[in-house]
Design an enzyme around this catalytic site. Structure first.
Site, PDB file in Angstrom:
ATOM      1  N   ASP A 206       0.915  -0.748   0.422  1.00 12.97           N
ATOM      2  CA  ASP A 206       0.080   0.259  -0.039  1.00 12.97           C
ATOM      3  C   ASP A 206       0.849   1.243  -0.352  1.00 12.97           C
ATOM      4  O   ASP A 206       2.179   0.946   0.387  1.00 12.97           O
ATOM      5  CB  ASP A 206      -0.869  -0.041   1.188  1.00 12.97           C
ATOM      6  CG  ASP A 206      -1.868   0.874   0.996  1.00 12.97           C
ATOM      7  OD1 ASP A 206      -2.031   1.606   0.169  1.00 12.97           O
ATOM      8  OD2 ASP A 206      -3.112   0.507   1.580  1.00 12.97           O
ATOM      9  N   TYR A 207       0.231   2.306  -0.074  1.00 11.15           N
ATOM     10  CA  TYR A 207       1.427   3.344  -0.963  1.00 11.15           C
ATOM     11  C   TYR A 207       1.553   3.996   0.650  1.00 11.15           C
ATOM     12  O   TYR A 207       1.288   4.722   1.524  1.00 11.15           O
ATOM     13  CB  TYR A 207       0.204   4.679  -0.950  1.00 11.15           C
ATOM     14  CG  TYR A 207       0.035   4.504  -2.831  1.00 11.15           C
ATOM     15  CD1 TYR A 207      -0.269   3.495  -3.470  1.00 11.15           C
ATOM     16  CD2 TYR A 207      -0.366   5.854  -3.641  1.00 11.15           C
ATOM     17  CE1 TYR A 207      -0.310   3.402  -4.955  1.00 11.15           C
ATOM     18  CE2 TYR A 207      -0.591   5.477  -5.160  1.00 11.15           C
ATOM     19  CZ  TYR A 207      -0.043   5.004  -5.649  1.00 11.15           C
ATOM     20  OH  TYR A 207      -0.928   4.681  -6.516  1.00 11.15           O
TER      21      TYR A 207
END
Length: 753
Positions: free
Chosen positions: A278-279
């Protein structure tokens, strides 16, 4: 393919290998105008090749200033791939990834209802067809991977991302997820889009309902509830990508959990795709979880856990990872494992055979009449009628209507947080968004007088607009009050990512507005446009009719009007229970038996239960048959019954099958969904429904954490919702306890006659 991958790896330098594990945001490749690729930036960022390009379409910028069309996105994708093919030593193409939660997140792409609305359709076939359209549009723009669907099982409406989920039940979530993955990936991966299951795992069960907060969950609950949809999507739909969650479980961050990302995901589930972060999740090991002292340590922890690619940019997997290898903190063999998976994915996607897209054909694949009609149809199917004191459907020749409320004529608020407008915080898009006011105007006769009054804002405490709204209601035959949320991210909305709340009533003074309109004595039809499960009792008490539309997408206004005026018979069902008040949380229907002791001031029952939804017609259930009465622990049971449309209108009924394990070695829920089907019936028509329930579906993890089917009595409950059971029966599982192996049946089969 395997030999080609091995040969490529043998030719790569360490720097080229690490480049395959990195992503470059499209913003880093654009000049200030956003219109052209910079050769200098291309040379700087792509000279060694790159694994991923981040959001070519979704990250282009402000549509009022630059060209954000899918055609321009396709041109950018082609230019990037051309550079990689012709200017880098090995010519390895990149995977372009995009968001696609409620449609391809690009200006000009079709916007479907938000995920919680998709789940409210209880129509898996419709979701698969929708995902097929998303695949077509993404492929046209040069994308290869979609960061959807969200498989988080949502049990806490304080959490802002409830709107991104398929609701509270693992079976429903898994069913919708499998259909979405099949539609997005297609039957041929070279023509498909890799689906990305997220957020692995337990993200929705966060402390205090706060995004990214620690998750307190027992091992058995983790496996039986929160991991179940992921395993189903991997085994049933061959999902090719997984994204880790931000939080920690019992002190171990998901981004650094080899148990989750390798032992369970790859070892137990048999996952053979790529894991993406995830970012910023990897650097959060350093700056949020403090399990890493620097970016090198964060990179090592994540890569050894099983994260193949860092999104959205070169950060920990850039120079820090290079330094970690050179310093002996991680072996090059570990790098090779992830590089092999990334290259295999590129071969599976067919990127080495042809990576360019036909730019000229792009416009004709976006926003066709058929695509808009699909969005409208899904929106209609998603609408849940919660209350109706015989005021709906409205007559089209009604003389006057007051349309009131902050969401009555707000295009942006029709969309969820990962739609282009909401996610990028823009107020304009090239896609026409039909508001409820516009939909009503499209529906009624020209002679109908429509008066619009906003009344108030979503969160602003001002009541200055009440007088105008009350006067409009008094002068009308009926008042349609459209209230709810506005979706956004990072504090820019009342629901959405990082938009968590302690209060789950209507934001601002909207409830006061509803009460003020009710005091006029006119029929009050409340339409909810929202993302989270509101505390709904007070709303219902102050409305003649109450309709849940969630964020219904680009055709939402027309869909709402279709239901209001009877051109569509509502059949949506709640995928998440609506509590009476916040103190009841968790209020999911499948609680344990001891969870039903009332509070001093409030019952434990929700305002509206999971699976609930009304219709303009009525349905009768009869003739339950369960065969055989006794089945082996590896067998199956056929559950047949008849459903009759006893009313005067054609409509859909969502038949639901629940079971209860009457006596078990581990405490089990009082009720569990094990089958459902949306069935269309003409007036007076009867259909026979047969669910084939497999013994595997009865399995749970026992005291020794073995997945088992135990002998005993199982109660069968068939009905229209979790608290509207029409038929009951039982059957026996005999023999010895059976351990269920990796290959198992996740879903019931359904036959309609």
């Amino acid at each position: 393919m395997y030999a080609q991958v091995k040969r490529l790896i043998s030719q790569m330098t360490l720097e080229e290998k690490i480049a395959q594990l990195n992503a470059v945001p499209i913003e880093d490749l654009l000049d200030d105008s956003g219109e052209q690729l910079s050769e200098e930036k291309l040379e700087e960022l792509l000279s060694n090749g790159i694994g991923q390009i981040t959001r070519v379409a979704g990250g282009l910028g402000d549509p009022s200033k630059v060209d954000t069309s899918p055609k321009h996105a396709a041109e950018l994708a082609n230019a990037i791939q051309k550079y990689l093919k012709e200017k880098t030593r090995l010519g390895i193409p990149a995977i372009v990834h995009e968001e696609c939660l409620s449609g391809f997140m690009a200006d000009g792409a079709t916007v479907f209802p938000q995920a919680i609305g998709l789940a409210s359709t209880w129509d898996a076939e419709a979701i698969e067809a929708m995902a097929g359209v998303i695949r077509q549009q993404m492929k046209a723009a040069g994308a290869h991977q979609g960061l959807s669907p969200v498989l988080d099982v949502a049990r806490d409406p304080r959490w802002g991302r409830v709107e991104e989920t398929f609701g509270e039940d693992p079976y429903l979530v898994a069913s919708m997820a499998v259909s979405y993955v099949r539609g997005l990936q297609g039957q041929d991966l070279t023509k498909g889009i890799f689906a990305t299951l997220k957020h692995f795992a337990g993200h929705s069960f966060s402390e205090g309902g706060r995004n990214c907060a620690p998750v307190h969950v027992g091992e058995r609950e983790l496996w039986d509830i929160f991991l179940f949809p992921f395993e189903a999507a991997v085994r049933e739909a061959n999902a090719k990508s997984v994204m880790n969650a931000y939080h920690d479980i019992d002190g171990v961050p998901c981004a650094a959990s080899r148990e989750l990302l390798t032992d369970i995901l790859r070892g137990h589930f048999g996952f053979d795709g790529i894991v993406v972060s995830d970012y910023d999740a990897i650097d959060r090991l350093r700056k949020a979880h403090f399990t890493a002292g620097n970016k090198k340590e964060a990179a090592v922890q994540a890569l050894e856990a099983g994260i193949d690619i860092e999104l959205p940019k070169m950060d920990c997997y850039g120079q820090p990872l290079m330094d970690a290898v050179k310093e002996g903190m991680i072996s090059e063999a570990t790098i090779n494992e992830s590089v092999e998976r990334v290259l295999t994915a590129k071969f599976e996607l067919g990127l080495f055979d042809g990576v360019y897209v036909d730019v000229d054909s792009v416009p004709g694949l976006f926003e066709t009449p058929e695509q808009r009609e699909m969005s409208r149809d899904i929106a209609r199917k998603s609408i849940v009628l919660l209350k109706n004191d015989n005021v709906l459907p409205l007559s089209k020749d009604i003389k006057s209507i007051a349309v009131i409320g902050p969401n009555a004529d707000n295009a942006r608020n029709m969309l969820g947080d990962y739609a282009f407008m909401a996610h990028r915080s823009y107020d304009k898009t090239s896609v026409h968004i039909v508001t409820v006011l516009e939909g009503i105007k499209n529906k009624v006769l020209d002679s109908c007088r429509i008066t619009y009054a906003k009344g108030c804002d979503i969160i602003d405490p001002s009541t200055d607009g009440f007088v105008e709204a009350v006067n409009a209601a008094r002068a009308a035959d009926a008042a349609i009050v459209v209230v709810g949320d506005n979706s956004g991210i990072f504090g820019k909305g009342t629901s959405g990512e990082n938009d968590d709340r302690t209060d789950i009533t209507l934001p601002g003074v909207q409830m006061q507005l509803v009460k003020a309109i009710k005091d006029t004595g006119k029929p009050v039809i409340v339409v909810l446009i929202n993302g989270r499960a509101f505390a709904a009792k007070e709303l219902a008490d102050n409305a003649s009719a109450l309709m849940e539309a969630w964020y219904p997408g680009e055709e939402g206004g027309n869909a709402v009007a279709d239901v209001l005026f009877g051109d569509y018979n509502p059949a949506g069902r709640l995928p998440i229970s609506l509590p009476c008040e916040v103190g009841q949380i968790p209020i999911n229907y499948n609680l344990k038996p001891a969870s039903y002791i009332n509070y001093l001031s409030t019952e434990t029952k929700p305002a509206f239960a999971f699976g609930y939804g009304m219709s303009y017609t009525t349905f009768g259930y009869s003739d339950l048959s369960i065969t055989p009465a006794v089945a082996p622990s590896a067998g199956k049971v056929d559950i047949s019954f008849k459903v009759t449309n006893a009313g005067q209108l054609a409509g859909d009924e969502v038949v639901q099958l629940y079971i209860r394990d009457e006596v078990s070695s581990i405490v089990r829920p009082v009720k569990e969904l094990k089958g459902f089907k949306r069935v269309n019936l003409q007036p007076g028509e009867t259909k026979e429904i047969t669910f084939t329930l497999y013994a595997d579906q009865l399995a749970f993890h026992d005291k020794d954490m073995r997945l088992v089917v135990e002998p005993g009595t199982f109660k069968i409950m068939v009905g229209s919702s979790s608290d509207d059971i029409r038929l009951e029966g039982s059957f026996e599982i005999d023999g010895q306890k059976r351990e269920v192996m990796a290959e198992r049946r996740f879903f019931a089969d359904v036959v309609i006659q």
